[in-house]
Motif scaffolding. Structure first.
Motif, PDB file in Angstrom:
ATOM      1  N   GLU A   1     -16.235 -59.475 -20.449  1.00  0.00           N
ATOM      2  CA  GLU A   1     -17.030 -60.029 -21.557  1.00  0.00           C
ATOM      3  C   GLU A   1     -18.519 -59.795 -21.315  1.00  0.00           C
TER       4      GLU A   1
ATOM      5  N   TYR B   1     -11.192 -70.079 -20.747  1.00  0.00           N
ATOM      6  CA  TYR B   1     -10.891 -69.459 -22.027  1.00  0.00           C
ATOM      7  C   TYR B   1      -9.882 -70.319 -22.767  1.00  0.00           C
TER       8      TYR B   1
ATOM      9  N   VAL C   1     -15.364 -69.783 -15.375  1.00  0.00           N
ATOM     10  CA  VAL C   1     -15.251 -69.739 -16.829  1.00  0.00           C
ATOM     11  C   VAL C   1     -13.901 -70.302 -17.255  1.00  0.00           C
TER      12      VAL C   1
ATOM     13  N   PHE D   1     -14.024 -62.629 -17.927  1.00  0.00           N
ATOM     14  CA  PHE D   1     -15.433 -62.985 -18.114  1.00  0.00           C
ATOM     15  C   PHE D   1     -16.355 -61.845 -17.680  1.00  0.00           C
TER      16      PHE D   1
ATOM     17  N   GLU E   1     -21.592 -63.613 -28.706  1.00  0.00           N
ATOM     18  CA  GLU E   1     -20.291 -64.135 -28.309  1.00  0.00           C
ATOM     19  C   GLU E   1     -19.213 -63.108 -28.610  1.00  0.00           C
TER      20      GLU E   1
ATOM     21  N   ARG F   1     -10.906 -67.052 -26.529  1.00  0.00           N
ATOM     22  CA  ARG F   1     -12.370 -67.149 -26.581  1.00  0.00           C
ATOM     23  C   ARG F   1     -12.884 -67.979 -25.412  1.00  0.00           C
ATOM     24  N   ASN F   2     -14.081 -67.649 -25.000  1.00  0.00           N
ATOM     25  CA  ASN F   2     -14.790 -68.404 -23.975  1.00  0.00           C
ATOM     26  C   ASN F   2     -15.035 -69.810 -24.526  1.00  0.00           C
ATOM     27  N   THR F   3     -14.780 -70.839 -23.732  1.00  0.00           N
ATOM     28  CA  THR F   3     -14.962 -72.209 -24.224  1.00  0.00           C
ATOM     29  C   THR F   3     -16.433 -72.545 -24.490  1.00  0.00           C
ATOM     30  N   LYS F   4     -17.344 -71.723 -23.998  1.00  0.00           N
ATOM     31  CA  LYS F   4     -18.771 -71.962 -24.251  1.00  0.00           C
ATOM     32  C   LYS F   4     -19.253 -71.322 -25.552  1.00  0.00           C
ATOM     33  N   ASN F   5     -18.373 -70.598 -26.252  1.00  0.00           N
ATOM     34  CA  ASN F   5     -18.744 -70.039 -27.544  1.00  0.00           C
ATOM     35  C   ASN F   5     -19.076 -71.179 -28.502  1.00  0.00           C
TER      36      ASN F   5
END
Length: 181
Positions: free
Chosen positions: A146, A36, A34, A143, A122, A49-53
């Motif tokens: 999360e 961030y 992951v 992660f 998210e 934030r997670n870059t996949k948000n």
């Protein structure tokens, strides 16, 4: 021989420096599984934030595309207890990290994006820049936290809120919550 030892120590020092996590404005911190990103930073706090948000705006929208008024208050109820949330955080940390975190000033918020049935889609984390635990936590461990929080954080959506595409709310954790765990 001394030169070889010096080179080895220099390389080891660089490896250690690169292994330290640092969440700061505009920086992406990568783990094995992951990444961030830090989109916001204030004098005291950092948001991660997670870059996949996908939904990274603070604005909420009705399904017809209209913007939800700024003064709109969600009418739903949280579908979890604060003590469950704190226990999830505690489980994500080592005992030493937990004790350290408990002994410091805690300002920790979870910014949640949920679907219209109340399931968490998210999460963003906001914590103090000086947080001795979360400012240094490995992205893969964050992660895992999360992932576990997404299972826990549910919203019982109120009837008037069902027209909103993605509901957004904040879950704060404070010193009292942490010290009573």
């Amino acid at each position: 021989m001394k030169l070889l030892l010096l080179i080895l120590l220099s390389n080891l020092g660089m490896t250690v420096l690169q292994a330290q996590v640092s969440y700061s404005l505009g920086r992406t911190v990568k783990g094995k599984n992951v990444s961030y990103y830090c989109p916001k930073e204030s004098t005291l706090t950092v948001t991660v934030r997670n870059t996949k948000n996908i939904d990274t705006l603070q604005t909420m929208y009705f399904e017809n595309g209209e913007i939800v008024p700024d003064d709109w208050e969600l009418s739903g109820q949280l579908g979890f207890e604060q003590k469950e949330l704190v226990q999830t955080l505690k489980n994500a940390l080592t005992m030493e990290e937990w004790e350290l975190w408990k002994s410091k000033k805690v300002l920790f918020q979870i910014l949640v994006v949920a679907d219209k049935t109340g399931n968490t889609l998210e999460i963003e984390f906001m914590f103090l820049k000086t947080d001795p635990v979360f400012s240094k936590i490995d992205p893969d461990r964050l992660f895992l936290l999360e992932t576990n929080l997404k299972k826990l954080l549910k919203l019982q959506v109120g009837e008037g809120d069902r027209r909103i595409k993605h509901l957004k709310y904040i879950v704060p954790i404070n010193n009292k919550d942490v010290r009573n765990a």
